[in-house]
Motif scaffolding. Structure first.
Motif, PDB file in Angstrom:
ATOM      1  N   THR A 124      49.776  49.545  25.140  1.00  0.00           N
ATOM      2  CA  THR A 124      48.751  49.560  25.981  1.00  0.00           C
ATOM      3  C   THR A 124      48.585  50.786  26.896  1.00  0.00           C
ATOM      4  O   THR A 124      49.450  51.391  27.420  1.00  0.00           O
ATOM      5  CB  THR A 124      48.771  48.222  26.590  1.00  0.00           C
ATOM      6  OG1 THR A 124      49.969  48.128  27.610  1.00  0.00           O
ATOM      7  CG2 THR A 124      48.944  46.955  25.731  1.00  0.00           C
ATOM      8  N   GLY A 125      47.250  50.826  27.211  1.00  0.00           N
ATOM      9  CA  GLY A 125      46.849  51.967  28.249  1.00  0.00           C
ATOM     10  C   GLY A 125      46.774  51.299  29.527  1.00  0.00           C
ATOM     11  O   GLY A 125      47.141  50.220  29.624  1.00  0.00           O
ATOM     12  N   ASP A 126      46.596  52.089  30.483  1.00  0.00           N
ATOM     13  CA  ASP A 126      46.476  51.676  31.938  1.00  0.00           C
ATOM     14  C   ASP A 126      45.426  50.618  32.237  1.00  0.00           C
ATOM     15  O   ASP A 126      45.665  49.892  33.067  1.00  0.00           O
ATOM     16  CB  ASP A 126      46.069  52.965  32.776  1.00  0.00           C
ATOM     17  CG  ASP A 126      47.097  54.020  32.844  1.00  0.00           C
ATOM     18  OD1 ASP A 126      48.182  53.638  32.615  1.00  0.00           O
ATOM     19  OD2 ASP A 126      46.778  55.040  33.191  1.00  0.00           O
ATOM     20  N   ASP A 127      44.164  50.422  31.233  1.00  0.00           N
ATOM     21  CA  ASP A 127      43.547  49.471  31.545  1.00  0.00           C
ATOM     22  C   ASP A 127      43.661  48.328  30.587  1.00  0.00           C
ATOM     23  O   ASP A 127      43.134  47.250  30.761  1.00  0.00           O
ATOM     24  CB  ASP A 127      42.155  50.072  30.874  1.00  0.00           C
ATOM     25  CG  ASP A 127      42.116  50.374  29.332  1.00  0.00           C
ATOM     26  OD1 ASP A 127      43.198  50.345  28.788  1.00  0.00           O
ATOM     27  OD2 ASP A 127      41.041  50.933  28.837  1.00  0.00           O
ATOM     28  N   GLY A 128      44.937  48.062  30.250  1.00  0.00           N
ATOM     29  CA  GLY A 128      45.346  47.003  29.466  1.00  0.00           C
ATOM     30  C   GLY A 128      45.082  46.875  28.022  1.00  0.00           C
ATOM     31  O   GLY A 128      45.385  45.758  27.403  1.00  0.00           O
ATOM     32  N   ARG A 129      44.194  47.679  27.527  1.00  0.00           N
ATOM     33  CA  ARG A 129      43.846  47.687  26.244  1.00  0.00           C
ATOM     34  C   ARG A 129      44.852  48.113  25.243  1.00  0.00           C
ATOM     35  O   ARG A 129      45.543  48.957  25.543  1.00  0.00           O
ATOM     36  CB  ARG A 129      42.383  48.603  26.057  1.00  0.00           C
ATOM     37  CG  ARG A 129      41.997  48.615  24.678  1.00  0.00           C
ATOM     38  CD  ARG A 129      40.705  49.599  24.451  1.00  0.00           C
ATOM     39  NE  ARG A 129      40.401  49.740  23.153  1.00  0.00           N
ATOM     40  CZ  ARG A 129      39.308  48.746  22.696  1.00  0.00           C
ATOM     41  NH1 ARG A 129      38.934  47.807  23.507  1.00  0.00           N
ATOM     42  NH2 ARG A 129      39.057  48.788  21.319  1.00  0.00           N
ATOM     43  N   VAL A 130      44.881  47.359  24.041  1.00  0.00           N
ATOM     44  CA  VAL A 130      45.962  47.829  23.173  1.00  0.00           C
ATOM     45  C   VAL A 130      45.407  49.317  22.424  1.00  0.00           C
ATOM     46  O   VAL A 130      44.562  49.170  22.187  1.00  0.00           O
ATOM     47  CB  VAL A 130      45.877  46.677  21.927  1.00  0.00           C
ATOM     48  CG1 VAL A 130      46.817  47.396  20.831  1.00  0.00           C
ATOM     49  CG2 VAL A 130      46.487  45.612  22.365  1.00  0.00           C
ATOM     50  N   SER A 131      46.559  50.198  22.701  1.00  0.00           N
ATOM     51  CA  SER A 131      45.995  51.712  22.229  1.00  0.00           C
ATOM     52  C   SER A 131      46.796  52.037  21.132  1.00  0.00           C
ATOM     53  O   SER A 131      46.642  53.366  20.758  1.00  0.00           O
ATOM     54  CB  SER A 131      46.493  52.684  23.535  1.00  0.00           C
ATOM     55  OG  SER A 131      47.886  52.420  23.853  1.00  0.00           O
ATOM     56  N   GLY A 132      47.527  51.458  20.503  1.00  0.00           N
ATOM     57  CA  GLY A 132      48.429  51.582  19.353  1.00  0.00           C
ATOM     58  C   GLY A 132      49.667  50.969  19.131  1.00  0.00           C
ATOM     59  O   GLY A 132      49.744  49.929  19.657  1.00  0.00           O
ATOM     60  N   VAL A 133      50.738  51.517  18.248  1.00  0.00           N
ATOM     61  CA  VAL A 133      51.850  50.892  18.252  1.00  0.00           C
ATOM     62  C   VAL A 133      52.909  51.836  18.061  1.00  0.00           C
ATOM     63  O   VAL A 133      52.889  52.989  18.076  1.00  0.00           O
ATOM     64  CB  VAL A 133      52.024  50.242  16.704  1.00  0.00           C
ATOM     65  CG1 VAL A 133      50.668  49.270  16.355  1.00  0.00           C
ATOM     66  CG2 VAL A 133      51.855  51.160  15.627  1.00  0.00           C
ATOM     67  N   GLU A 134      54.437  51.411  18.317  1.00  0.00           N
ATOM     68  CA  GLU A 134      55.385  52.027  18.270  1.00  0.00           C
ATOM     69  C   GLU A 134      56.226  51.401  16.970  1.00  0.00           C
ATOM     70  O   GLU A 134      56.392  50.012  16.832  1.00  0.00           O
ATOM     71  CB  GLU A 134      56.336  51.960  19.523  1.00  0.00           C
ATOM     72  CG  GLU A 134      57.487  52.789  19.545  1.00  0.00           C
ATOM     73  CD  GLU A 134      58.015  52.905  21.105  1.00  0.00           C
ATOM     74  OE1 GLU A 134      57.539  53.576  21.975  1.00  0.00           O
ATOM     75  OE2 GLU A 134      59.130  52.110  21.014  1.00  0.00           O
ATOM     76  N   THR A 135      56.841  52.433  16.304  1.00  0.00           N
ATOM     77  CA  THR A 135      57.660  52.026  15.101  1.00  0.00           C
ATOM     78  C   THR A 135      59.085  51.786  15.382  1.00  0.00           C
ATOM     79  O   THR A 135      59.551  52.522  16.558  1.00  0.00           O
ATOM     80  CB  THR A 135      57.506  53.089  14.132  1.00  0.00           C
ATOM     81  OG1 THR A 135      57.937  54.320  14.159  1.00  0.00           O
ATOM     82  CG2 THR A 135      55.888  52.950  13.748  1.00  0.00           C
ATOM     83  N   ALA A 136      59.814  51.380  14.497  1.00  0.00           N
ATOM     84  CA  ALA A 136      61.113  51.215  14.778  1.00  0.00           C
ATOM     85  C   ALA A 136      61.972  52.572  14.744  1.00  0.00           C
ATOM     86  O   ALA A 136      63.030  52.948  15.493  1.00  0.00           O
ATOM     87  CB  ALA A 136      61.996  50.528  13.680  1.00  0.00           C
ATOM     88  N   GLY A 137      61.089  53.621  14.172  1.00  0.00           N
ATOM     89  CA  GLY A 137      61.835  54.991  14.379  1.00  0.00           C
ATOM     90  C   GLY A 137      61.396  55.836  15.584  1.00  0.00           C
ATOM     91  O   GLY A 137      61.814  56.838  15.807  1.00  0.00           O
ATOM     92  N   GLY A 138      60.873  55.163  16.477  1.00  0.00           N
ATOM     93  CA  GLY A 138      60.333  55.586  17.554  1.00  0.00           C
ATOM     94  C   GLY A 138      58.946  56.528  17.663  1.00  0.00           C
ATOM     95  O   GLY A 138      58.589  56.934  18.717  1.00  0.00           O
TER      96      GLY A 138
END
Length: 396
Positions: A178-192
């Motif tokens: 999420t960004g500073d505004d609380g909006r979902v901005s992407g994902v993180e994978t198990a590989g980092g």
């Protein structure tokens, strides 16, 4: 590593790939599908793949009808056979449910489903040797039958890739960003790896719950174990209709091999499971119950025998209907909780998700988006049949 996509779809099963295809077909081609294991290796691979429009919810009947329309033209639309075989679909009910069945037939006809009421004599003609004396009436869909969820999912995936969609397997998503505004901005994978996105779609069934929870999104989705028994009836059955027995609470469909697939339609005592560790074969008690139900319904079979069994998991919600739509957190979209309906709904799910992401509204007046909103549970307004079947449990 840092990368980006206009839309990230979490889940490379049937629904996720249908969404990716529909987005790309609409022109949204900067799409990345992330699958934790192999494509269509989860619930999709265990689907009974029944083609039916028999619902007491008008929007679900319409969505299933859109599925039938795509299945019939799949080779032209997707460039691949998806296993659709027009064997017909029939459902039988006892006297206490006869009025509900007639009301549901009328509802389904109102959204374009080719369905009609049928007599016991008609059913005997379609299913030689079936015991029908405890049924009051039947509904029959000539365009119903069976398909193959794995073939359908892979066809969606192949066509989506041809249109420019990227697909990555063995890539578990561990966190939503999420960004500073609380909006979902992407994902993180198990590989980092961090992948930025304008929209993230969760289409990963029961695994969606753990991703949504840290953002304060409470998804009422559970994995419910469902057991299947494969039976050799001991005699050739031919292309008989898929049959949903709402007296004995069972469903049966033939396989291309001639074997019979048996499933239980009684969901009064659900068994919830860990979708990663559940037992992958039927319990002895389930096998015994299957034998008793089949012996009652098909007494003419001389020497039926069980061939094998397996189990899968439905991703169920409290009303056994899906959640499709934006979450309360901006940038996050939900397509989860398909509760056993996902195969037949998948083509319409792809279109509905695409319409909502691109236009903000459903493009099909017969499929109002508000039916599938997550908020319906908090509002005490579950999506349920207008004409429920007494004693027949959920999934209608």
């Amino acid at each position: 590593m840092v990368s980006n996509a206009e839309v990230v779809v979490v889940g490379g099963g049937l629904e996720g790939l249908a969404i990716a295809w529909a987005l790309a077909d609409r022109g949204v081609r900067d799409v990345l599908v992330l699958e934790r294991e192999g494509l269509c290796s989860g619930g999709t691979a265990k689907s009974s793949s029944i083609v039916r429009c028999h619902y007491g919810v008008a929007s679900l009947a319409a969505m299933s009808q859109r599925g039938v329309e795509l299945f019939a033209d799949a080779e032209e639309i997707l460039g691949s056979d998806v296993g659709y075989r027009r064997t017909g679909y029939a459902v039988g009910v006892g006297p206490e449910n006869a009025d509900a069945l007639r009301a549901n037939v009328a509802l389904q006809q109102s959204v374009g489903v080719g369905v009609r009421e049928m007599s016991a004599a008609d059913m005997r003609e379609l299913w030689q040797g079936m015991y029908v004396d405890d049924f009051a009436t039947f509904a029959y869909e000539p365009d119903g039958g069976r398909g193959d969820a794995y073939l359908l999912g892979m066809a969606f995936g192949s066509r989506a890739r041809e249109l420019g969609v990227r697909v990555r397997q063995q890539t578990p998503v561990t966190r939503l960003l999420t960004g500073d505004d609380g909006r979902v901005s992407g994902v993180e994978t198990a590989g980092g790896e961090r992948i930025s996105a304008g929209t993230v779609v969760l289409a990963n069934g029961p695994w969606s719950v753990a991703l949504a929870e840290p953002l304060g999104v409470d998804l009422p989705v559970w994995a419910q174990r469902a057991q299947i028994v494969m039976v050799d009836p001991g005699e050739p059955l031919g292309e008989v209709p898929v049959f949903s027995d709402l007296v004995s609470l069972q469903y049966v469909r033939t396989e291309p091999s001639g074997e019979l697939l048996f499933g239980n339609s009684d969901h009064s005592t659900p068994e919830y499971a860990d979708p990663d560790t559940y037992r992958n074969r039927a319990d002895d008690s389930f096998v015994e119950m299957a034998g008793e139900k089949l012996a009652h319904r098909f007494p003419s079979w001389a020497e039926p025998r069980m061939i094998t069994s397996y189990a899968g998991c439905y991703d169920v919600t409290p009303d056994y209907n899906p959640v499709i739509g934006p979450a309360e957190v901006p940038g996050l979209f939900l397509a989860v909780g398909f509760s056993g309906h996902g195969f037949k709904l998948a083509p319409a799910v792809g279109r509905l998700v695409t319409d909502l992401i691109v236009d903000g509204v459903s493009g099909d007046p017969a499929i109002p988006a508000e039916d599938f909103r997550l908020a319906r549970f908090a509002e005490g307004a579950p999506l349920v049949s207008r004409n429920p079947y007494a004693g027949a449990g959920q999934m209608r």
